[in-house]
Write an enzyme that holds these catalytic residues in place. Structure first.
Site, PDB file in Angstrom:
ATOM      1  N   GLY A 184       8.091  -9.679  -0.746  1.00  0.00           N
ATOM      2  CA  GLY A 184       9.218  -9.942  -0.275  1.00  0.00           C
ATOM      3  C   GLY A 184       9.219  -9.259   1.356  1.00  0.00           C
ATOM      4  O   GLY A 184       8.091  -8.605   1.311  1.00  0.00           O
ATOM      5  N   GLY A 189      13.219  -4.521  -1.466  1.00  0.00           N
ATOM      6  CA  GLY A 189      13.444  -3.916  -2.939  1.00  0.00           C
ATOM      7  C   GLY A 189      12.115  -4.045  -3.847  1.00  0.00           C
ATOM      8  O   GLY A 189      12.311  -3.818  -5.179  1.00  0.00           O
ATOM      9  N   THR A 191       9.105  -2.669  -4.150  1.00  0.00           N
ATOM     10  CA  THR A 191       8.513  -1.554  -4.762  1.00  0.00           C
ATOM     11  C   THR A 191       9.508  -1.041  -5.738  1.00  0.00           C
ATOM     12  O   THR A 191       9.034  -0.444  -6.911  1.00  0.00           O
ATOM     13  CB  THR A 191       8.500  -0.443  -3.652  1.00  0.00           C
ATOM     14  OG1 THR A 191       7.459  -0.922  -2.656  1.00  0.00           O
ATOM     15  CG2 THR A 191       7.785   0.741  -4.233  1.00  0.00           C
ATOM     16  N   GLU A 208       1.662  -0.414  -2.872  1.00  0.00           N
ATOM     17  CA  GLU A 208       0.875  -0.341  -1.524  1.00  0.00           C
ATOM     18  C   GLU A 208       0.864   0.994  -0.873  1.00  0.00           C
ATOM     19  O   GLU A 208       1.984   1.669  -0.859  1.00  0.00           O
ATOM     20  CB  GLU A 208       1.665  -1.484  -0.540  1.00  0.00           C
ATOM     21  CG  GLU A 208       0.857  -1.514   0.868  1.00  0.00           C
ATOM     22  CD  GLU A 208       1.618  -2.918   1.591  1.00  0.00           C
ATOM     23  OE1 GLU A 208       0.995  -3.168   2.487  1.00  0.00           O
ATOM     24  OE2 GLU A 208       2.787  -3.321   1.407  1.00  0.00           O
ATOM     25  N   TYR A 220       4.908   0.092  15.709  1.00  0.00           N
ATOM     26  CA  TYR A 220       6.405  -0.062  15.845  1.00  0.00           C
ATOM     27  C   TYR A 220       6.633   0.226  17.200  1.00  0.00           C
ATOM     28  O   TYR A 220       7.638  -0.179  17.767  1.00  0.00           O
ATOM     29  CB  TYR A 220       7.071   0.646  14.798  1.00  0.00           C
ATOM     30  CG  TYR A 220       7.348  -0.115  13.641  1.00  0.00           C
ATOM     31  CD1 TYR A 220       7.407  -1.504  13.283  1.00  0.00           C
ATOM     32  CD2 TYR A 220       6.851   0.303  12.370  1.00  0.00           C
ATOM     33  CE1 TYR A 220       7.468  -2.341  12.139  1.00  0.00           C
ATOM     34  CE2 TYR A 220       6.707  -0.317  11.271  1.00  0.00           C
ATOM     35  CZ  TYR A 220       7.158  -1.811  11.073  1.00  0.00           C
ATOM     36  OH  TYR A 220       7.183  -2.228   9.762  1.00  0.00           O
ATOM     37  N   ASP A 259       3.359  -4.136  -6.201  1.00  0.00           N
ATOM     38  CA  ASP A 259       4.538  -4.623  -5.227  1.00  0.00           C
ATOM     39  C   ASP A 259       3.666  -5.382  -3.963  1.00  0.00           C
ATOM     40  O   ASP A 259       4.615  -5.165  -3.019  1.00  0.00           O
ATOM     41  CB  ASP A 259       5.290  -3.121  -4.971  1.00  0.00           C
ATOM     42  CG  ASP A 259       4.173  -2.339  -3.988  1.00  0.00           C
ATOM     43  OD1 ASP A 259       3.321  -2.243  -3.834  1.00  0.00           O
ATOM     44  OD2 ASP A 259       4.953  -1.471  -3.352  1.00  0.00           O
TER      45      ASP A 259
END
Length: 375
Positions: A184, A189, A191, A208, A220, A259
């Site tokens: 996702g 959510g 994880t 991950e 970032y 995940d």
């Protein structure tokens, strides 16, 4: 991690659609108590201890992570949900459903609420016959005899008839899937859901390792400069982790849940890399992708962008706070394209925009139901 225990339950019904009542009870037990491993035949017997319609009875074997007290609470909830009305008196009455705990591993329990082994089980043929059908060699914790021997010693002379009616055993996640990948956008959510499934279904979890990536905070701050080293390091780490963990079979786990899936690397690279960088990246990705095991079920959690922003702010990772909605939209578009074109994957899309599966048990149950029903 839950320690899984084996319990044997006796189910009976003599009101309404008796077979349907038994099936509904078994389905609810599978949802709320544990994995139903075995179901006996359905037997018809006269009401025991009072005058009423004949009962349909069966026994089931359940693998559960609940302790005896919580097991009993969930059984009572199931009975109430199916219309049973409990009263303070001990008089036997007709009922839509009756569920008794017969055995809980080899434990001997004497409490105000629960006595195990069930005090009357050895004296009731309508309990012992279906129980012995599915567990003839289990040892009674007090008698120290096989249940088959206990049935042979039973003095109950009541008639019991095999109806040959069939009940359907609910298939558990571990029987249906060996490997589930949950993906996702940032903040959906995935994880958290992976952790919850691993805890509830005794699954091996692969998470991950993004927190260990030194390029992520720098990316970032300066996307153009750090995009390529970030995506290459993620690709290498995901490939190594999935290759290692998927190859190692864990005898004590039922299945694997992760995940992320390695295709995530390509989706993010499409968004972050320049054309020349992406061309080189794609060559490396294609080589690795061929070697990675495909999940039995690929789950994509969709959440609308405003909710994603809300979740990102709530979890408070400093390096994520300046993520723009446009960036999240591009990632979603990348997943959307991937899902439409990747025909080899068994894909399930779940919209969790209006769900809070962390704090709302009903939302979590709805998500699990969708996973169980996926083809």
């Amino acid at each position: 991690m839950h320690i899984l225990r084996t319990t044997y339950l006796s189910l009976g019904s003599n009101q309404g659609n008796k077979l349907e009542n038994l099936q509904k009870a078994i389905d609810l037990i599978a949802e709320n108590i544990g994995s139903v491993q075995k179901i006996s035949s359905v037997y018809k017997t006269a009401a025991w201890g009072f005058e009423s319609d004949d009962f349909y009875n069966c026994c089931i074997q359940v693998s559960t992570g609940l302790n005896p007290e919580d097991l009993l609470k969930n059984i009572h909830k199931t009975e109430v949900f199916l219309g049973r009305k409990r009263t303070a008196d001990k008089v036997y009455k007709a009922r839509t459903i009756d569920i008794d705990v017969l055995l809980f591993d080899q434990e001997i329990i004497f409490s105000k609420e629960l006595i195990v082994p069930h005090q009357e089980m050895l004296n009731r043929k309508f309990v012992m016959v279906p129980l012995v059908e599915i567990a003839p060699n289990v040892i009674h914790p007090i008698e120290k005899l096989r249940l088959q021997i206990c049935l042979n010693n039973c003095t109950d002379t009541g008639e019991i008839e095999n109806t040959h009616l069939k009940l359907i055993r609910p298939v558990s996640l571990s029987e249906k899937y060996n490997y589930i990948a949950i993906e996702g956008n940032i903040g959906t959510g995935k994880t958290t859901l992976s952790r919850m499934i691993a805890e509830d279904y005794n699954a091996k979890i692969i998470l991950e390792r993004f927190a260990d990536n030194p390029f992520l905070p720098k990316f970032y701050e300066d996307n153009d400069r750090y995009a390529f080293p970030l995506e290459m390091s993620f690709l290498a780490d995901r490939y190594q982790q999935l290759s290692d963990d998927l190859a190692q079979f864990d005898l004590f786990k039922n299945f694997i849940v992760s995940d992320y899936y390695i295709f995530k690397s390509l989706i993010f690279a499409q968004v972050t890399l320049q054309k020349e960088e992406y061309f080189l990246y794609r060559k490396m990705f294609d080589l690795m992708y061929k070697e990675i095991s495909k999940p039995d079920l690929y789950i994509y959690l969709y959440q609308n962008t405003p909710r994603l922003i809300e979740n990102i702010k709530k979890r408070g990772r400093d390096y994520e706070q300046n993520i723009l909605p446009e960036y999240l939209d591009k990632i979603h578009q990348g997943y959307n394209t991937f899902i439409k074109t990747e025909e080899q994957l068994n894909t399930l899309i779940i919209d969790v925009s209006d769900k809070d599966f962390v704090n709302n048990p009903e939302d979590y149950k709805a998500v699990i139901d969708l996973i169980k029903k996926a083809e």
